[in-house]
Design a protein around this motif. Structure first.
Motif, PDB file in Angstrom:
ATOM      1  N   ALA A 210      41.473  47.742  52.971  1.00  0.00           N
ATOM      2  CA  ALA A 210      41.972  46.440  53.419  1.00  0.00           C
ATOM      3  C   ALA A 210      40.956  45.345  53.109  1.00  0.00           C
ATOM      4  O   ALA A 210      41.313  44.249  52.658  1.00  0.00           O
ATOM      5  CB  ALA A 210      42.277  46.481  54.920  1.00  0.00           C
ATOM      6  N   ALA A 211      39.670  45.637  53.341  1.00  0.00           N
ATOM      7  CA  ALA A 211      38.625  44.653  53.039  1.00  0.00           C
ATOM      8  C   ALA A 211      38.551  44.383  51.540  1.00  0.00           C
ATOM      9  O   ALA A 211      38.432  43.230  51.102  1.00  0.00           O
ATOM     10  CB  ALA A 211      37.277  45.157  53.547  1.00  0.00           C
ATOM     11  N   VAL A 212      38.627  45.450  50.746  1.00  0.00           N
ATOM     12  CA  VAL A 212      38.630  45.291  49.289  1.00  0.00           C
ATOM     13  C   VAL A 212      39.788  44.391  48.871  1.00  0.00           C
ATOM     14  O   VAL A 212      39.628  43.460  48.071  1.00  0.00           O
ATOM     15  CB  VAL A 212      38.749  46.662  48.595  1.00  0.00           C
ATOM     16  CG1 VAL A 212      39.013  46.495  47.106  1.00  0.00           C
ATOM     17  CG2 VAL A 212      37.476  47.477  48.805  1.00  0.00           C
ATOM     18  N   HIS A 213      40.956  44.644  49.430  1.00  0.00           N
ATOM     19  CA  HIS A 213      42.145  43.870  49.075  1.00  0.00           C
ATOM     20  C   HIS A 213      41.975  42.403  49.456  1.00  0.00           C
ATOM     21  O   HIS A 213      42.344  41.509  48.688  1.00  0.00           O
ATOM     22  CB  HIS A 213      43.361  44.462  49.783  1.00  0.00           C
ATOM     23  CG  HIS A 213      44.654  43.790  49.427  1.00  0.00           C
ATOM     24  ND1 HIS A 213      45.291  43.987  48.218  1.00  0.00           N
ATOM     25  CD2 HIS A 213      45.418  42.895  50.114  1.00  0.00           C
ATOM     26  CE1 HIS A 213      46.397  43.266  48.173  1.00  0.00           C
ATOM     27  NE2 HIS A 213      46.493  42.586  49.309  1.00  0.00           N
ATOM     28  N   ALA A 214      41.395  42.153  50.622  1.00  0.00           N
ATOM     29  CA  ALA A 214      41.216  40.771  51.074  1.00  0.00           C
ATOM     30  C   ALA A 214      40.333  39.979  50.121  1.00  0.00           C
ATOM     31  O   ALA A 214      40.610  38.815  49.828  1.00  0.00           O
ATOM     32  CB  ALA A 214      40.626  40.761  52.484  1.00  0.00           C
ATOM     33  N   TYR A 215      39.270  40.601  49.645  1.00  0.00           N
ATOM     34  CA  TYR A 215      38.412  39.942  48.667  1.00  0.00           C
ATOM     35  C   TYR A 215      39.117  39.812  47.325  1.00  0.00           C
ATOM     36  O   TYR A 215      39.013  38.801  46.635  1.00  0.00           O
ATOM     37  CB  TYR A 215      37.097  40.713  48.491  1.00  0.00           C
ATOM     38  CG  TYR A 215      36.064  40.387  49.546  1.00  0.00           C
ATOM     39  CD1 TYR A 215      35.270  39.248  49.447  1.00  0.00           C
ATOM     40  CD2 TYR A 215      35.894  41.212  50.650  1.00  0.00           C
ATOM     41  CE1 TYR A 215      34.323  38.946  50.415  1.00  0.00           C
ATOM     42  CE2 TYR A 215      34.948  40.916  51.624  1.00  0.00           C
ATOM     43  CZ  TYR A 215      34.162  39.781  51.502  1.00  0.00           C
ATOM     44  OH  TYR A 215      33.240  39.483  52.461  1.00  0.00           O
ATOM     45  N   ASP A 216      39.836  40.870  46.954  1.00  0.00           N
ATOM     46  CA  ASP A 216      40.485  40.901  45.651  1.00  0.00           C
ATOM     47  C   ASP A 216      41.517  39.781  45.488  1.00  0.00           C
ATOM     48  O   ASP A 216      41.661  39.213  44.410  1.00  0.00           O
ATOM     49  CB  ASP A 216      41.164  42.259  45.463  1.00  0.00           C
ATOM     50  CG  ASP A 216      40.760  42.947  44.171  1.00  0.00           C
ATOM     51  OD1 ASP A 216      39.870  42.418  43.482  1.00  0.00           O
ATOM     52  OD2 ASP A 216      41.324  44.002  43.853  1.00  0.00           O
ATOM     53  N   ILE A 217      42.269  39.485  46.554  1.00  0.00           N
ATOM     54  CA  ILE A 217      43.296  38.458  46.452  1.00  0.00           C
ATOM     55  C   ILE A 217      42.766  37.073  46.775  1.00  0.00           C
ATOM     56  O   ILE A 217      43.513  36.089  46.711  1.00  0.00           O
ATOM     57  CB  ILE A 217      44.498  38.776  47.378  1.00  0.00           C
ATOM     58  CG1 ILE A 217      44.093  38.697  48.849  1.00  0.00           C
ATOM     59  CG2 ILE A 217      45.127  40.115  47.022  1.00  0.00           C
ATOM     60  CD1 ILE A 217      45.267  38.819  49.830  1.00  0.00           C
ATOM     61  N   GLY A 218      41.466  36.991  47.114  1.00  0.00           N
ATOM     62  CA  GLY A 218      40.882  35.685  47.376  1.00  0.00           C
ATOM     63  C   GLY A 218      41.098  35.168  48.769  1.00  0.00           C
ATOM     64  O   GLY A 218      40.867  33.999  49.052  1.00  0.00           O
ATOM     65  N   LEU A 219      41.567  36.040  49.688  1.00  0.00           N
ATOM     66  CA  LEU A 219      41.731  35.624  51.074  1.00  0.00           C
ATOM     67  C   LEU A 219      40.383  35.313  51.704  1.00  0.00           C
ATOM     68  O   LEU A 219      40.242  34.385  52.503  1.00  0.00           O
ATOM     69  CB  LEU A 219      42.439  36.731  51.871  1.00  0.00           C
ATOM     70  CG  LEU A 219      42.594  36.504  53.375  1.00  0.00           C
ATOM     71  CD1 LEU A 219      43.451  35.265  53.643  1.00  0.00           C
ATOM     72  CD2 LEU A 219      43.190  37.726  54.054  1.00  0.00           C
ATOM     73  N   VAL A 220      39.378  36.103  51.331  1.00  0.00           N
ATOM     74  CA  VAL A 220      38.016  35.903  51.797  1.00  0.00           C
ATOM     75  C   VAL A 220      37.134  35.629  50.606  1.00  0.00           C
ATOM     76  O   VAL A 220      37.230  36.317  49.575  1.00  0.00           O
ATOM     77  CB  VAL A 220      37.502  37.149  52.564  1.00  0.00           C
ATOM     78  CG1 VAL A 220      36.066  36.956  53.012  1.00  0.00           C
ATOM     79  CG2 VAL A 220      38.397  37.428  53.766  1.00  0.00           C
ATOM     80  N   ARG A 221      36.279  34.647  50.729  1.00  0.00           N
ATOM     81  CA  ARG A 221      35.382  34.293  49.627  1.00  0.00           C
ATOM     82  C   ARG A 221      34.032  34.968  49.794  1.00  0.00           C
ATOM     83  O   ARG A 221      33.534  35.072  50.921  1.00  0.00           O
ATOM     84  CB  ARG A 221      35.173  32.775  49.581  1.00  0.00           C
ATOM     85  CG  ARG A 221      36.433  32.002  49.261  1.00  0.00           C
ATOM     86  CD  ARG A 221      36.890  32.246  47.855  1.00  0.00           C
ATOM     87  NE  ARG A 221      38.078  31.478  47.527  1.00  0.00           N
ATOM     88  CZ  ARG A 221      38.714  31.569  46.365  1.00  0.00           C
ATOM     89  NH1 ARG A 221      38.272  32.401  45.450  1.00  0.00           N
ATOM     90  NH2 ARG A 221      39.788  30.840  46.133  1.00  0.00           N
ATOM     91  N   PRO A 222      33.410  35.401  48.706  1.00  0.00           N
ATOM     92  CA  PRO A 222      32.062  35.972  48.802  1.00  0.00           C
ATOM     93  C   PRO A 222      31.098  34.951  49.380  1.00  0.00           C
ATOM     94  O   PRO A 222      31.225  33.762  49.150  1.00  0.00           O
ATOM     95  CB  PRO A 222      31.690  36.283  47.349  1.00  0.00           C
ATOM     96  CG  PRO A 222      33.014  36.376  46.638  1.00  0.00           C
ATOM     97  CD  PRO A 222      33.932  35.410  47.338  1.00  0.00           C
ATOM     98  N   ALA A 223      30.139  35.429  50.145  1.00  0.00           N
ATOM     99  CA  ALA A 223      29.133  34.550  50.720  1.00  0.00           C
ATOM    100  C   ALA A 223      28.422  33.798  49.612  1.00  0.00           C
ATOM    101  O   ALA A 223      27.956  34.387  48.645  1.00  0.00           O
ATOM    102  CB  ALA A 223      28.113  35.358  51.539  1.00  0.00           C
ATOM    103  N   GLY A 224      28.392  32.485  49.735  1.00  0.00           N
ATOM    104  CA  GLY A 224      27.725  31.664  48.735  1.00  0.00           C
ATOM    105  C   GLY A 224      28.520  31.486  47.469  1.00  0.00           C
ATOM    106  O   GLY A 224      28.068  30.895  46.513  1.00  0.00           O
ATOM    107  N   GLY A 225      29.768  32.058  47.442  1.00  0.00           N
ATOM    108  CA  GLY A 225      30.571  31.984  46.242  1.00  0.00           C
ATOM    109  C   GLY A 225      31.733  31.041  46.373  1.00  0.00           C
ATOM    110  O   GLY A 225      32.025  30.521  47.405  1.00  0.00           O
TER     111      GLY A 225
END
Length: 225
Positions: A210-225
């Motif tokens: 679920a966490a991988v998916h959230a980052y993958d779809i751009g729901l969550v942005r990488p820190a500093g990104g």
């Protein structure tokens, strides 16, 4: 999961690693090593034969490696097996690919017996990220590597409700159910229900995916990104 011991298969091309992990895990209550595999093809075949709950999968093996084997194991319809990848370096480039392939987490090969047993239990339960401070760095990194034009967010989250989308974002930020409940002022059981629905709606296996998916779809942005 069944009520019996957690059944573990160890896949590594080094005999000493397999035997060492076997001894360590068999000494732990509630964990049983049911077999060993010498490469990726062997891991897939032995998994079909032994139906383990967790496969400890070395990433780099001759022939069919851990990433291909992980993809094979996690893509089988109805399969409940969880894959915990083994690596020498916490930022091994192949770990990104393993998470994409369906691995539920990863573990460094120099982990202590306590860390090994804890990781197996966490992955088997499917209810928490492994080493969140490291796993989040990995997820953030491969999300940078796949930056591409995206559809509107409402299309990317699919059938999720607004509340479920909010919970998914907090999962990706490494929060436990209890922490999510406190943040959103909800009962912890309500959060568990939201998490279950998220996994079902998105066809995901566990919180790590679920966490991988959230980052993958751009729901969550990488820190500093």
């Amino acid at each position: 999961m069944t009520s019996g011991p957690i059944r573990v298969l160890i896949a590594d091309d080094q005999m000493m690693v397999r035997q060492g992990f076997t001894v360590l895990l068999n000494a732990e209550p509630g964990i049983e090593v049911v077999g060993q595999a010498v490469d990726g093809d062997d891991a897939v075949a032995r998994s079909a034969e032994l139906t383990p709950d967790v496969v400890l999968m070395d990433i780099r093996m001759p022939g069919t490696g851990g990433i291909e084997a992980t993809r094979s194991l996690t893509s089988v319809a109805g399969s409940a097996v969880k894959v915990l990848v083994l690596t020498t370096f916490d930022l091994d480039e192949y770990v990104y690919e393993a998470l994409r392939a369906g691995a539920s987490g990863f573990l460094l090969k120099d982990a202590s017996a306590e860390e090994l047993a804890h990781a197996v239990r966490v992955v088997a339960a499917g209810d928490a990220l492994l080493a969140p401070h490291i796993t989040k760095r990995l997820i953030a990194e491969f999300s940078r590597l796949s930056a591409a034009p995206r559809a509107p967010l409402k299309d990317r989250v699919g059938a999720l409700t607004e509340r479920e989308t909010e919970v998914l974002a907090l999962i990706a930020n490494g929060l436990s159910n209890a922490e999510i409940a406190a943040r959103l002022v909800l009962a912890e059981q309500t959060v568990k229900t939201h998490v279950s629905r998220i996994l079902i709606k998105l066809g995901l296996r566990d919180r790590t995916q679920a966490a991988v998916h959230a980052y993958d779809i751009g729901l969550v942005r990488p820190a500093g990104g």
